[in-house]
Design a protein around this motif. Structure first.
Motif, PDB file in Angstrom:
ATOM      1  N   TRP A  44     -11.869  38.585 -33.065  1.00  0.00           N
ATOM      2  CA  TRP A  44     -12.536  37.467 -33.747  1.00  0.00           C
ATOM      3  C   TRP A  44     -13.687  37.974 -34.615  1.00  0.00           C
ATOM      4  O   TRP A  44     -13.803  37.579 -35.788  1.00  0.00           O
ATOM      5  N   ARG A  45     -14.520  38.864 -34.058  1.00  0.00           N
ATOM      6  CA  ARG A  45     -15.615  39.423 -34.852  1.00  0.00           C
ATOM      7  C   ARG A  45     -15.078  40.235 -36.025  1.00  0.00           C
ATOM      8  O   ARG A  45     -15.630  40.191 -37.135  1.00  0.00           O
TER       9      ARG A  45
ATOM     10  N   LEU B 122     -13.962  37.906 -38.869  1.00  0.00           N
ATOM     11  CA  LEU B 122     -15.097  37.419 -39.655  1.00  0.00           C
ATOM     12  C   LEU B 122     -15.615  38.490 -40.600  1.00  0.00           C
ATOM     13  O   LEU B 122     -15.928  38.217 -41.770  1.00  0.00           O
TER      14      LEU B 122
ATOM     15  N   GLN C  12     -11.635  29.921 -30.245  1.00  0.00           N
ATOM     16  CA  GLN C  12     -12.555  30.241 -31.337  1.00  0.00           C
ATOM     17  C   GLN C  12     -11.852  31.057 -32.411  1.00  0.00           C
ATOM     18  O   GLN C  12     -12.010  30.800 -33.609  1.00  0.00           O
ATOM     19  N   LEU C  13     -11.077  32.044 -31.988  1.00  0.00           N
ATOM     20  CA  LEU C  13     -10.338  32.852 -32.958  1.00  0.00           C
ATOM     21  C   LEU C  13      -9.315  32.005 -33.703  1.00  0.00           C
ATOM     22  O   LEU C  13      -9.138  32.150 -34.913  1.00  0.00           O
TER      23      LEU C  13
ATOM     24  N   SER D 165      -9.404  28.816 -34.364  1.00  0.00           N
ATOM     25  CA  SER D 165     -10.084  27.966 -35.340  1.00  0.00           C
ATOM     26  C   SER D 165     -10.488  28.754 -36.579  1.00  0.00           C
ATOM     27  O   SER D 165     -10.330  28.281 -37.713  1.00  0.00           O
ATOM     28  N   THR D 166     -10.988  29.964 -36.379  1.00  0.00           N
ATOM     29  CA  THR D 166     -11.387  30.803 -37.508  1.00  0.00           C
ATOM     30  C   THR D 166     -10.189  31.184 -38.367  1.00  0.00           C
ATOM     31  O   THR D 166     -10.236  31.122 -39.603  1.00  0.00           O
TER      32      THR D 166
ATOM     33  N   ARG E  52      -8.989  28.215 -40.432  1.00  0.00           N
ATOM     34  CA  ARG E  52      -9.877  27.929 -41.562  1.00  0.00           C
ATOM     35  C   ARG E  52      -9.663  28.925 -42.691  1.00  0.00           C
ATOM     36  O   ARG E  52      -9.647  28.549 -43.871  1.00  0.00           O
ATOM     37  N   LEU E  53      -9.495  30.181 -42.358  1.00  0.00           N
ATOM     38  CA  LEU E  53      -9.268  31.186 -43.392  1.00  0.00           C
ATOM     39  C   LEU E  53      -7.957  30.936 -44.128  1.00  0.00           C
ATOM     40  O   LEU E  53      -7.880  31.083 -45.356  1.00  0.00           O
TER      41      LEU E  53
END
Length: 660
Positions: free
Chosen positions: A72-73, A76, A548-549, A551-552, A555-556
């Motif tokens: 996830w990090r 981003l 969380q991952l 959702s990210t 969105r991307l």
């Protein structure tokens, strides 16, 4: 003369027995555990087994959580580092005004424009309009020796709907490097009726948008081949490799994607940046995290849970310090590596082609394989039943999707044979026995069915260089990497079924026999219950991190699609009819891309289905595979259907959109 023949026969028999034992290691180990439980549940062996299983499952949960967090990090960071620049035709005046990737100037990567003019179908369209992409764009041309690779994208497919492939190609065409760096190979199967017609339709629609697009037709029933993704990939990659050899291009990266995979442009940008800095003439594999963010709301909760866990488990090794990183579904390998290991295996052992290709590359290179994580999420669809329709009741859809997912799970767990494969080759690596075969003669692979016009590229037989094969594996033996590899395989292929059986035994043992609390067994059973609780909490945390991952990543993907649609809507410069039609196909396909958002507290209800999903999609298929592999390694390969929506855009010669 008789003695050597007897020795040879005995050696062949011993080798056959050894291979059979290695193949059956998962089943043999499971039988031994059952014997421990039935006969020696109060023995020291059972106590040690209980501690090993429970500590291992807790360690796996912790490592999975860390892997998901690191992915996830990384996603981003990659999103900030690389642009999500959408498709803009090269002839567009606004192309030069687009923002460049962070920290870099706008660059069009190309390899030998003269060779590209011959091989690229999109360049033919430039001739039609009288506009050359190399003359219009003020860029820095990067020659072949610069390290910027050509991305040869292999799309193996069988009986996939035309719209599924059209949507996948539209996502690829929306990347700004598509026209300069993407060579797309539609890997079709000859046994599929209408495969050539489907491929030619897609090529006619998308040829202006890629550097090159063609198709390969894998013949059916080739000697020694088993039906599956690996055999198709071998045919397609060998065909592509021959083409680059004739073009004298060696700076190529093969990227494997499923028919429904959506990759972001940042994936290819990151791979390109890595190759520019470190080169592509090496033993490198690129792996990527993936999520099921397309139709999860239309499948049953247990299917959704199973795929969430499958995705999360695939990220368990994607942190920076991990030495072993298995790919899942989508990955890339340098052409140097693919040719060095003689491409993908085509036999029944290679049915789990992603894991198997990693293992093959690992052992063929003596443990020197470099698996690089690319933190750009790949989007997938949950499998559905081929008979599903939008008019079905929700319970019918859930039942059919559950059945389809079970068939897919049975195919996935058949990859348990890789444990035997890894055991055999780990022994050979340790003993220093080099059994790497020379690559096949690629000149013999060109057949009449292939549609590559190779004669146009000349008759040169020189081209792609190949590193010489070592006479022995590197010394010293990479013990640490081998141990970690075998441990990861234990986690993937053994641990879940061992833990399931041992956990049931620990729960039922106090009910059927008296176990003194002060005894060693009683103490171990108490601590085992604590460890199971910790493992459950770790699974919950794992899913929260995955949310969380997820959702990210969603969105991307939506941001990339919106940027593409916005840029296409604002584009008004004249284009050829074929280019405009292709761009309209991309526009309409991306408008109808499906998304599955996980919002609200109701999504946490899925967690209650994890025990059912684990039993139905992990334990039962694994037990079935363990039993069947005592008798056979053959499996009927069934392709998992993907969702197909109605009311799709069908391009024709009379289309009228936005004033065209």
């Amino acid at each position: 003369m008789g003695v050597p023949s007897i020795d040879a026969a005995a050696s062949a028999n011993l080798t056959s027995v050894f291979n059979y034992i290695c193949r059956c290691i998962p089943g043999i180990s499971t039988l031994l555990i059952i014997v421990f439980i039935v006969v020696g549940h109060d023995s020291l062996g059972f106590i040690v087994l209980t501690l090993v299983c429970h500590v291992s499952i807790v360690a796996f949960s912790v490592r999975s959580c860390y892997g998901i967090y690191a992915a996830w990090r990384g996603i981003l960071q990659t999103a900030k580092q690389y642009s999500l620049t959408p498709l803009i035709p090269d002839s567009s005046p606004i192309f030069r005004s687009l923002p460049a990737p962070h920290g870099a100037s706008r660059t069009t990567y190309s390899n030998n424009p003269k060779a590209t003019d011959v091989s690229s179908d999109s360049d033919a369209q430039n001739i039609e309009t009288g506009v050359s992409s190399y003359e219009t764009i003020e860029t820095t041309q990067i020659e072949d020796n610069s390290g910027a690779p050509i991305h040869a994208i292999l799309v193996p497919n069988y009986e996939e709907h035309l719209d599924t492939l059209r949507e996948t190609l539209s996502m690829l065409a929306s990347h700004y490097m598509a026209r300069s760096s993407y060579d797309v190979y539609l890997a079709m199967e000859a046994q599929e009726k209408g495969a050539e017609s489907k491929a030619t339709t897609l090529i006619s629609e998308f040829s202006p948008l890629f550097r090159h697009i063609t198709y390969t037709l894998h013949p059916r029933d080739l000697p020694g081949e088993s039906r599956g993704k690996g055999s198709n990939l071998t045919w397609a990659s060998r065909t592509a490799s021959r083409r680059y050899r004739i073009l004298r291009q060696s700076n190529v990266v093969f990227t494997v994607i499923d028919a429904d995979t959506h990759l972001l442009s940042s994936y290819f940008e990151a791979v390109t940046a890595h190759c520019v800095s470190k080169g592509s003439d090496n033993f490198t594999m690129f792996v990527v995290p993936f999520v099921f963010d397309r139709n999860a709301h239309n499948v049953s909760p247990i299917v959704r849970c199973a795929d969430m866990f499958w995705s999360a488990a695939g990220m368990a090794g994607l942190y920076e310090t991990s030495q072993i990183r298995f790919p899942t579904s989508d990955y890339s390998v340098t052409m140097t590596l693919a040719r060095y290991v003689n491409f993908w295996d085509t036999g029944p052992e290679g049915i789990a082609e992603d894991f198997h290709m990693y293992l093959k590359c690992f052992f063929a290179t003596g443990g020197l394989l470099d698996a690089v994580p690319i933190y750009s999420p790949a989007s997938h669809s949950n499998v559905v039943h081929g008979d599903m329709t939008t008019n079905m009741r929700i319970d019918q859809r859930w039942m059919l999707s559950s059945q389809a997912r079970f068939k897919q799970a049975c195919r996935h767990v058949w990859g348990i044979m890789d444990s035997g494969y890894a055991t055999r080759h780990a022994i050979r690596l340790i003993m220093g026995w080099n059994d790497i075969g020379e690559p096949c003669a690629e000149d013999d692979l060109l057949v009449a069915e292939e549609k590559l016009t190779l004669d146009a590229f000349g008759k040169s037989s020189t081209g792609v260089s190949r590193s010489p094969l070592p006479s022995r594996f590197p010394s010293p033996v990479p013990w640490q990497r081998i141990v970690i590899l075998l441990h990861r395989l234990y986690e993937v292929h053994f641990l879940h079924i061992h833990y399931f059986i041992n956990g049931l035994a620990c729960s039922w043992l106090p009910m059927i026999t008296t176990v003194p609390a002060s005894s060693l067994l009683g103490t171990v059973l108490i601590y085992a219950s604590y460890l199971r609780t910790v493992a459950f909490c770790g699974t919950v945390l794992q899913m929260l991190l995955y949310e969380q991952l997820y959702s990210t990543a969603l969105r991307l993907r939506l941001n990339s699609i919106q940027m593409t649609l916005s840029s296409l809507s604002s584009y008004t410069s004249p284009m050829s009819k074929s280019s405009a039609k292709s761009i309209e196909i991309v526009r309409q396909s991306l408008k109808q891309v499906e998304v599955s958002r996980r919002i609200g507290w109701l999504r946490f209800l899925d967690y209650f289905f994890f025990p059912i999903a684990a039993a139905f999609y992990i334990f039962v298929p694994s037990l079935k595979a363990l039993i069947l592999q005592f008798w056979s390694i053959e499996l009927a390969y069934n392709v998992s259907p993907k969702p197909v929506r109605s009311n799709r855009f069908v391009p024709d010669d009379n289309w009228k959109r936005d004033g065209h």
